[in-house]
Motif scaffolding. Structure first.
Motif, short mmCIF file in Angstrom:
data_model
loop_
_atom_site.label_atom_id
_atom_site.label_comp_id
_atom_site.label_asym_id
_atom_site.label_seq_id
_atom_site.Cartn_x
_atom_site.Cartn_y
_atom_site.Cartn_z
N TYR A 32 0.97 -1.29 -0.08
CA TYR A 32 0.18 -0.02 0.01
C TYR A 32 0.87 1.21 -0.01
N ALA A 33 0.34 2.28 -0.91
CA ALA A 33 1.08 3.48 -0.66
C ALA A 33 0.21 4.18 0.40
N MET A 34 0.89 4.88 1.13
CA MET A 34 0.39 5.54 2.41
C MET A 34 0.34 7.10 2.14
N GLY A 35 -0.63 7.91 2.87
CA GLY A 35 -0.75 9.29 2.60
C GLY A 35 -1.20 9.89 3.91
N TRP A 36 -0.79 10.96 4.31
CA TRP A 36 -1.24 11.64 5.34
C TRP A 36 -2.06 13.12 4.70
N PHE A 37 -3.05 13.18 5.23
CA PHE A 37 -4.20 14.38 4.94
C PHE A 37 -4.67 15.22 6.15
N GLY A 50 2.84 11.73 1.28
CA GLY A 50 2.63 10.49 0.90
C GLY A 50 4.01 9.72 0.58
N ILE A 51 4.01 8.43 0.94
CA ILE A 51 4.84 7.66 0.61
C ILE A 51 4.58 6.19 -0.37
N ALA A 52 5.32 5.99 -1.34
CA ALA A 52 5.02 4.73 -2.12
C ALA A 52 5.38 3.46 -1.43
N TRP A 53 4.75 2.59 -2.10
CA TRP A 53 4.66 1.12 -1.22
C TRP A 53 5.98 0.43 -1.19
N TYR A 95 -5.34 12.90 8.94
CA TYR A 95 -5.91 11.57 8.66
C TYR A 95 -4.65 10.75 7.98
N CYS A 96 -4.79 9.57 8.27
CA CYS A 96 -3.81 8.61 7.74
C CYS A 96 -4.51 7.76 6.71
N ALA A 97 -4.08 7.59 5.54
CA ALA A 97 -4.89 6.76 4.45
C ALA A 97 -3.78 5.83 3.74
N ALA A 98 -4.57 4.79 3.07
CA ALA A 98 -3.81 3.54 2.56
C ALA A 98 -4.55 3.55 1.18
N ARG A 100 -4.27 1.30 -2.52
CA ARG A 100 -3.76 -0.13 -2.98
C ARG A 100 -3.10 0.37 -4.55
N SER A 101 -2.04 1.20 -4.48
CA SER A 101 -1.32 1.43 -5.55
C SER A 101 0.11 1.69 -5.40
N PRO A 102 1.04 1.16 -6.11
CA PRO A 102 2.33 1.36 -5.66
C PRO A 102 3.12 2.76 -5.78
N ILE A 103 2.21 3.61 -6.36
CA ILE A 103 2.71 5.05 -6.24
C ILE A 103 1.96 6.06 -5.42
N VAL A 104 2.43 7.35 -5.17
CA VAL A 104 1.52 7.97 -4.39
C VAL A 104 0.79 8.90 -5.31
N VAL A 105 -0.60 9.06 -4.77
CA VAL A 105 -1.54 9.99 -5.56
C VAL A 105 -1.97 11.07 -4.44
N VAL A 106 -2.20 12.25 -4.87
CA VAL A 106 -2.61 13.47 -4.02
C VAL A 106 -4.12 13.46 -3.84
N ASP A 107 -4.95 12.60 -4.69
CA ASP A 107 -6.25 13.02 -4.92
C ASP A 107 -6.74 11.95 -3.59
N ALA A 108 -7.60 12.47 -2.68
CA ALA A 108 -8.14 11.61 -1.60
C ALA A 108 -9.24 10.50 -2.15
N LYS A 109 -9.74 10.98 -3.01
CA LYS A 109 -10.74 9.58 -3.45
C LYS A 109 -10.25 8.43 -4.03
N PHE A 110 -8.76 8.59 -4.44
CA PHE A 110 -8.45 7.22 -4.73
C PHE A 110 -7.78 6.27 -3.39
#
Length: 124
Positions: A32-37, A50-53, A95-98, A100-110
């Protein structure tokens, strides 16, 4: 089912530091790529970092570059957000978010899974 539990928020004066943690469970963390929002009152949720998997690729919002650092500890299934030189405008629920993508995306909907959030308040 993935579960994310944030911790580490609190109250700090401007210029201070905090480290947020997000414990991941339920699936293979390294896939999982992980993000903070963050979301401030009356504002939309925004990408912070965000950080890639692979744990190597990272992205930051311009507003936090040079002050915040995202990292992972695969042995602990945990992602961190080190926040330095905090400003009053950093005040928000984080918020922390996960994803299921190998790369970091900035859009919360993903992002597929979200934690409950932790409050960060920075006083001037």
């Amino acid at each position: 089912q993935v579960q994310l539990v944030e911790s580490g928020g609190g109250f700090v004066q401007a210029g201070g530091s905090l480290r947020l943690s997000c414990a991941f469970s339920g699936r293979t963390f390294s896939r999982y790529a992980m993000g903070w929002f963050r979301q401030a009152p009356g504002k939309e949720r925004e990408f912070v970092a965000g950080i890639a998997w692979n744990g190597i690729g990272t992205r930051y919002a311009d507003s936090v570059k040079g002050r915040f650092t995202i990292s992972v500890d695969n042995a602990k299934n945990t992602v961190y957000l080190q926040m330095n030189a905090l400003k009053p405008e950093d005040t928000a629920v984080y918020y922390c978010a996960a994803d299921r993508s190998p790369i970091v995306v900035v859009d919360a909907k993903f992002y597929d899974y979200w934690g409950q959030g932790t409050q960060v308040t920075v006083s001037s």
